[in-house]
Every structure is written in structure tokens, then in C-alpha cells.
Write a protein that holds these residues in place. Structure first.
Motif, short mmCIF file in Angstrom:
data_model
loop_
_atom_site.label_atom_id
_atom_site.label_comp_id
_atom_site.label_asym_id
_atom_site.label_seq_id
_atom_site.Cartn_x
_atom_site.Cartn_y
_atom_site.Cartn_z
N TYR A 193 -3.08 -22.42 -1.46
CA TYR A 193 -3.93 -21.89 -0.38
C TYR A 193 -4.56 -22.91 0.40
O TYR A 193 -4.58 -24.10 0.05
CB TYR A 193 -5.26 -21.10 -1.05
CG TYR A 193 -6.26 -22.07 -1.57
CD1 TYR A 193 -7.36 -22.26 -0.89
CD2 TYR A 193 -6.06 -22.24 -2.93
CE1 TYR A 193 -8.24 -23.04 -1.52
CE2 TYR A 193 -7.16 -23.11 -3.49
CZ TYR A 193 -8.53 -23.45 -2.79
OH TYR A 193 -9.14 -24.04 -3.27
N TYR B 35 -1.47 -18.55 0.28
CA TYR B 35 -2.32 -17.86 1.26
C TYR B 35 -3.22 -18.79 2.06
O TYR B 35 -3.30 -20.10 1.99
CB TYR B 35 -3.54 -17.09 0.60
CG TYR B 35 -2.83 -16.22 -0.70
CD1 TYR B 35 -2.36 -15.04 -0.13
CD2 TYR B 35 -2.85 -16.59 -1.93
CE1 TYR B 35 -1.43 -14.45 -1.39
CE2 TYR B 35 -2.25 -15.97 -3.00
CZ TYR B 35 -1.59 -14.88 -2.60
OH TYR B 35 -0.89 -13.98 -3.35
N TRP B 36 -3.78 -18.40 3.11
CA TRP B 36 -4.93 -19.17 3.93
C TRP B 36 -5.97 -18.28 4.34
O TRP B 36 -6.05 -17.26 4.11
CB TRP B 36 -4.24 -19.86 5.27
CG TRP B 36 -4.06 -18.60 6.47
CD1 TRP B 36 -5.00 -18.56 7.44
CD2 TRP B 36 -2.72 -18.08 6.48
NE1 TRP B 36 -4.32 -17.49 8.26
CE2 TRP B 36 -3.15 -17.14 7.73
CE3 TRP B 36 -1.66 -17.79 5.93
CZ2 TRP B 36 -2.38 -15.98 8.32
CZ3 TRP B 36 -0.96 -16.75 6.51
CH2 TRP B 36 -1.12 -16.20 7.64
N ASP B 37 -7.25 -19.00 4.45
CA ASP B 37 -8.33 -18.30 4.74
C ASP B 37 -8.47 -18.00 6.17
O ASP B 37 -8.52 -19.03 6.95
CB ASP B 37 -9.40 -19.26 4.15
CG ASP B 37 -11.01 -18.27 4.37
OD1 ASP B 37 -11.16 -17.57 5.08
OD2 ASP B 37 -11.77 -18.37 3.27
N THR B 38 -8.37 -16.75 6.50
CA THR B 38 -8.36 -16.26 8.05
C THR B 38 -9.94 -16.68 8.70
O THR B 38 -9.87 -16.78 9.88
CB THR B 38 -8.03 -14.76 8.14
OG1 THR B 38 -8.82 -14.09 7.25
CG2 THR B 38 -6.52 -14.64 7.61
N SER C 66 -10.41 -20.79 8.66
CA SER C 66 -9.43 -21.46 9.41
C SER C 66 -9.31 -20.82 10.99
O SER C 66 -8.94 -21.80 11.77
CB SER C 66 -7.88 -21.21 9.08
OG SER C 66 -7.58 -19.93 9.06
N GLN D 126 -7.62 -18.69 11.81
CA GLN D 126 -6.07 -18.47 12.12
C GLN D 126 -5.80 -17.11 11.71
O GLN D 126 -5.82 -16.54 10.48
CB GLN D 126 -5.00 -19.68 11.39
CG GLN D 126 -3.63 -19.29 11.55
CD GLN D 126 -3.05 -20.57 11.06
OE1 GLN D 126 -3.64 -21.67 10.73
NE2 GLN D 126 -1.70 -20.40 10.99
N SER D 127 -5.11 -16.22 12.48
CA SER D 127 -5.11 -14.79 12.16
C SER D 127 -3.48 -14.51 11.62
O SER D 127 -3.31 -13.63 11.06
CB SER D 127 -5.15 -14.16 13.61
OG SER D 127 -4.48 -14.23 14.42
N SER E 263 0.76 -16.44 10.74
CA SER E 263 1.46 -17.68 10.35
C SER E 263 2.81 -16.81 9.73
O SER E 263 2.69 -15.80 9.21
CB SER E 263 1.15 -18.54 9.11
OG SER E 263 1.93 -19.54 8.82
N GLY F 45 -2.43 -14.29 5.19
CA GLY F 45 -3.86 -14.47 5.68
C GLY F 45 -4.72 -13.47 4.84
O GLY F 45 -4.36 -12.40 4.56
N LYS F 46 -5.79 -14.37 4.06
CA LYS F 46 -6.88 -13.52 3.30
C LYS F 46 -8.25 -13.94 3.84
O LYS F 46 -8.51 -15.16 4.26
CB LYS F 46 -6.82 -14.00 1.78
CG LYS F 46 -5.08 -13.55 1.25
CD LYS F 46 -5.14 -11.98 1.15
CE LYS F 46 -3.79 -11.80 0.59
NZ LYS F 46 -3.36 -10.38 0.41
N THR F 47 -9.18 -12.99 3.65
CA THR F 47 -10.42 -13.41 3.93
C THR F 47 -10.96 -14.30 2.73
O THR F 47 -10.62 -14.36 1.91
CB THR F 47 -11.36 -12.14 3.97
OG1 THR F 47 -11.58 -11.49 2.73
CG2 THR F 47 -10.77 -11.02 5.09
#
Length: 128
Positions: free
Chosen positions: A5, A30-33, A36, A38-39, A41, A46-48
Motif C-alpha cells: 500500500y 492499494y493506495w490511500d485516496t 495521496s 490521487q483518485s 491509477s 484506491g481505498k479511503t
């Protein structure tokens, strides 16, 4: 790439991980929307902040994160999930688990671990 993540902008996963930019996969990554900004990729999901911090074990989005690291066919429990308001951190990677987690804050961005990023230097190309 599996079981990862990011809490900051993911601008080019392919340049940091061999092959991902050329048809590779990001599995259970995952990435933290929120932290970051960032909406979207092409890799990962994307996760909250709440979605990334809510599971406190190998359940939900982290169900496939108990990886077999030593090849014996069993999961080696490499992650510490903390509480429902913390991001998971890797165990036995140098910095202590507590050292990877900053003090609690109402600001989700403040929960980002401050781990040195050694060896991630950009190469400059000379113009010929």
C-alpha cells in the motif's frame, strides 16, 4: 507486486518495480485516496484512509496478505495491523513496529510512517 500500500502519490510504480510498467500486476495492493489526493491509477486499487485502517488482521482487503516468505507453504504473519486507526506495518524489517507508527492524530496524513527511502534515486539523462 503483491500485498502493498501507499499513502502518498503513486506517480510511477513501474519505474520503482521491475516490469510493472510493462504489463505487470499489482495484486492486493492499494493506495490511500485521501492522503495521496490521487483518485485513479492503472495499478492497484484506491481505498479511503478508513478502508486501509479498518481491518486489524488478515481479513477484508488484507485477506491475502499473510504471505509465505520462507517457502515452507505456511503464511509467516509478516504484518502488524495495529488498531482500527492505524495502517499496517511490516514486522522484522529493521525499524520497530512502534517506530514505524507516528503518534495518533486527527489528521490521516499524519499517520504516514516516516521510513527512509534509501536507494530510490532518479537518474538524469543527459541530452546529447
Amino acid at each position: 507486486m503483491t500485498a502493498s500500500y501507499s499513502t502518498s502519490v503513486v506517480s510511477s510504480w513501474g519505474s520503482l518495480t521491475t516490469g510493472l510498467g510493462r504489463g505487470g500486476n499489482a495484486v492486493s495492493s492499494y493506495w490511500d485516496t485521501q492522503t495521496s489526493g490521487q483518485s485513479g491509477s492503472s495499478l492497484g486499487a484506491g481505498k479511503t484512509t478508513a478502508e486501509l485502517q479498518a481491518p486489524t488482521g488478515y481479513t477484508g482487503i488484507y485477506a491475502n496478505w499473510n504471505r509465505d516468505l520462507d517457502g515452507d507453504g505456511n503464511g509467516d504473519d509478516p504484518w502488524d495491523f495495529g488498531t482500527g486507526s492505524q495502517y499496517p506495518v511490516l514486522k522484522n524489517t529493521g525499524p520497530s513496529v512502534a517506530g514505524q507508527r507516528p503518534e495518533s492524530s486527527d489528521d490521516p496524513a499524519a499517520e504516514q510512517p516516516d521510513i527512509p527511502r534509501q536507494g530510490l534515486r532518479r537518474r538524469r539523462r543527459r541530452a546529447d
